[in-house]
Enzyme design. Sequence first.
Site, short mmCIF file in Angstrom:
data_model
loop_
_atom_site.label_atom_id
_atom_site.label_comp_id
_atom_site.label_asym_id
_atom_site.label_seq_id
_atom_site.Cartn_x
_atom_site.Cartn_y
_atom_site.Cartn_z
N ASP A 1 0.84 -1.37 0.40
CA ASP A 1 -0.43 -0.16 0.33
C ASP A 1 0.84 1.51 0.20
OD1 ASP A 1 -2.62 1.87 -0.14
OD2 ASP A 1 -2.81 1.34 2.42
N ASN B 1 -10.52 -2.69 -6.40
CA ASN B 1 -9.47 -1.91 -7.33
C ASN B 1 -10.53 -1.67 -8.56
OD1 ASN B 1 -6.72 -3.19 -6.23
ND2 ASN B 1 -8.04 -1.56 -4.61
C1 FPP Z 1 -2.11 0.11 -3.59
O1 FPP Z 1 -1.93 0.96 -3.36
C2 FPP Z 1 -1.35 -0.40 -4.51
C3 FPP Z 1 -2.22 -1.38 -5.83
C4 FPP Z 1 -2.81 -1.33 -5.84
C5 FPP Z 1 -1.47 -1.95 -6.45
C6 FPP Z 1 -0.39 -2.73 -6.53
C7 FPP Z 1 1.04 -3.57 -6.70
C8 FPP Z 1 1.74 -3.97 -7.52
C9 FPP Z 1 3.02 -2.83 -6.65
C10 FPP Z 1 2.20 -3.79 -8.55
C11 FPP Z 1 2.83 -4.90 -8.97
C12 FPP Z 1 2.40 -6.45 -8.47
C13 FPP Z 1 2.54 -7.44 -8.63
C14 FPP Z 1 2.14 -8.30 -7.87
C15 FPP Z 1 2.83 -8.00 -10.00
P1 FPP Z 1 -2.34 2.38 -3.81
O2 FPP Z 1 -2.26 3.09 -5.14
O3 FPP Z 1 -4.44 2.17 -2.68
O4 FPP Z 1 -1.63 3.80 -2.95
P2 FPP Z 1 -2.39 5.04 -1.66
O5 FPP Z 1 -3.13 4.31 -0.95
O6 FPP Z 1 -1.05 5.13 -1.29
O7 FPP Z 1 -3.44 5.74 -3.08
#
Ligand code: FPP
Length: 235
Positions: free
Chosen positions: A15, A64
């Site tokens: 996250d 998501n």
């Molecule tokens: C949450 O941060 C992250 C995600 C929804 C995507 C995570 C994906 C990756 C790191 C890419 C690689 C993954 C794999 C396993 C292939 P957020 O966008 O919710 O951040 P925020 O809370 O700061 O908005």
Amino acid sequence: MSDVVYPNHLGIIMDGNGRWAKERGLNRSAGHKAGADNLINLLDYIYKNTSIKVVSLYAFSTENFKREKSEVDYLMKLFVTLFNSKLESIKKNDVKVVFSGRRENLPKSVIDSMDKITNDTKNNTKGILNICLNYGGDCEIVDMTKKIAKQVLDGSLNIEDITKEVVSRNLYQDLPPLDFVIRTSGEKRISNFMIYQSSYTEYDFPDTYFPDYDIKCLEKSLDCYRKRNRRFGNA
Ligand code: FPP
């Protein structure tokens, strides 16, 4: 390495990519790209230097899909790149890749890349990487219930024979329980991540955003896991 205690099954809720990008005046996609680069380093370190056998990653939740189309499209493309080439070190480290989640709603390009990496790594034995994609813990329990109900209805399973092992076998993947989950960015929530597998899980909620959560941060979290007194309901 052998006398150091590690969790057998580690979960990571990656996250903070969006906030990491915002703080730098970048778009959210740049945060996901930085998160993915960091992930590759962490996984290489874990499978080379620790005795952690199973890693489960929360890559994309069923919820998501409610995000802006441009962000969802970017993430889907990122997954394809990762599964088709960037996760090469996983293959070198003899790790088997499996997926948890619903395949429906995922673009064909993502499904094809998932199938390719699953097939390419199916005989690997050193570790398991479970990627939760279009995943929800509540949906996993619903889907498991439907699978078991069908077996009862077609006569292949007696209700009396439904055990914890049968439940586990009918989840998306039959994995050991989660010992330790790290959620980066300071949020202290589980957000529907592997809820059935978390009955006695220990948690760490470091403040660091995922793109900055490096090997030093991981070692700090693992140290904190070693200090936990796990009692599994015993006094
Ligand atoms: C949450 O941060 C992250 C995600 C929804 C995507 C995570 C994906 C990756 C790191 C890419 C690689 C993954 C794999 C396993 C292939 P957020 O966008 O919710 O951040 P925020 O809370 O700061 O908005």
